[in-house]
Design an enzyme around this catalytic site. Structure first.
Site, PDB file in Angstrom:
ATOM      1  N   HIS A  47      60.576  17.918  42.308  1.00  0.00           N
ATOM      2  CA  HIS A  47      59.943  18.654  41.172  1.00  0.00           C
ATOM      3  C   HIS A  47      60.771  20.116  41.118  1.00  0.00           C
ATOM      4  CE1 HIS A  47      56.098  16.716  42.440  1.00  0.00           C
ATOM      5  NE2 HIS A  47      57.005  15.872  41.571  1.00  0.00           N
TER       6      HIS A  47
ATOM      7  N   CYS B  50      72.257  32.074  23.980  1.00  0.00           N
ATOM      8  CA  CYS B  50      71.550  31.702  22.537  1.00  0.00           C
ATOM      9  C   CYS B  50      70.184  32.721  22.357  1.00  0.00           C
ATOM     10  CB  CYS B  50      71.261  30.427  22.686  1.00  0.00           C
ATOM     11  SG  CYS B  50      69.653  29.872  23.672  1.00  0.00           S
TER      12      CYS B  50
END
Ligand code: NAD
Ligand code: ZN
Length: 250
Positions: free
Chosen positions: A123, A160
């Protein structure tokens, strides 16, 4: 609780004598005695009115990234303040004595800090930060923890400008390919699987014990409470991780 139940002791001995592989699958209960709350256990008052199942989703992130980041920032803080417990340390020791794969659903780093090599974090990991927009790994510092802050604006990606997210698998997301392949391989070739501190409700991870069993492994559950996996385990040991696991290495 001062001894390994005879049937489980027997299985372990036979596995060691036969040179068999052991796969350990851990869940949130593994870290409970280190003070990290399980999903289905009690919660800190600050977060008591939130349902973790509703915070650990892409939808929650898109809707309110500062709320989700605030929650993860709190969980990261808990983990940083926590120490591995006797169960984590016992598993690290067990791996020195036999062939063992460690597969965890936990996103904390307590196994590693106890000296284990985690073969698969199925996970993901809290601290493996990456950009939500461009996926680039964030290798800069973590923002400062602010006590009692419920909403915290996520950090920004250097490349970004997108939001930085925790490296965990949210409900509805795919598992990391390599970790899952490693977990399936370990479950398939083990002679003994120890299932520690997981409710067995979150798939596909919860399917690993059945997979091991279909390939001939003996499955032992270590959990103080009955779970969805209890019925399919060969043996159940109603004890906590920090009580039971040290007895296996004694
Ligand atoms: P869960 O919360 O659904 O179940 C926890 C299980 O642990 C229960 O069966 C409970 O009886 C058992 N348990 C409680 N205390 C224990 C102890 N001291 N020793 C042994 N067992 C104990 O957790 P889950 O099955 O791991 O599934 C929930 C998901 O939540 C996981 O995928 C995991 O990624 C995530 N999660 C991770 C952490 C962490 O990294 N520490 C914490 C909370 C949730
Ligand atoms: Zn980016």
């Amino acid at each position: 609780m001062d001894a390994v139940p005879a049937a489980i002791d027997d299985v372990l001995r036979r596995t060691i004598d036969g040179g068999g592989h052991v796969c350990v699958l851990t869940g949130a209960g593994m870290s409970a005695e280190s003070g990290i709350p399980t999903f289905r256990g009690t919660h800190d008052s600050l977060w008591s009115r939130f349902d973790p199942m509703r915070l650990a989703t892409v939808e929650a992130w898109r809707e309110d990234p500062a709320l989700v980041w605030g929650w993860y920032r709190w969980r990261m803080h808990l983990v940083r303040e926590a120490e591995p417990n006797a169960g984590h340390r016992a598993l690290a020791e067990l791996a020195q004595r036999l062939s063992l794969s460690l597969v965890t659903q936990n996103v904390d780093d307590l196994h590693e800090r106890a000296g284990s090599i985690v073969d698969a974090h199925v996970h993901g990991s809290l601290f493996a930060l990456r950009c939500f927009a461009c996926e680039r790994l964030h290798d800069g510092a973590l923002d400062d923890y602010v006590d009692d802050a419920q909403r915290v604006e996520p950090m920004r990606c250097m490349a970004c400008g997108g939001h930085i997210r925790p490296g965990v698998v949210w409900f509805g997301e795919a598992l990391p390919h390599d970790a899952w392949a490693t977990a399936v391989d370990a479950a398939t070739r083990c002679a003994l699987m120890l299932v520690v501190g997981t409710s067995g409700l979150v798939y596909p991870a919860a399917g690993l014990p059945a997979l091991a069993r279909r390939h001939g492994a003996t499955v032992v559950e270590i959990n103080p409470e009955p779970t969805a996996l209890s019925a399919e385990a060969d043996h159940v040991w109603r004890a906590t991780a920090a009580q039971a696991l040290p007895l296996l290495v004694r």
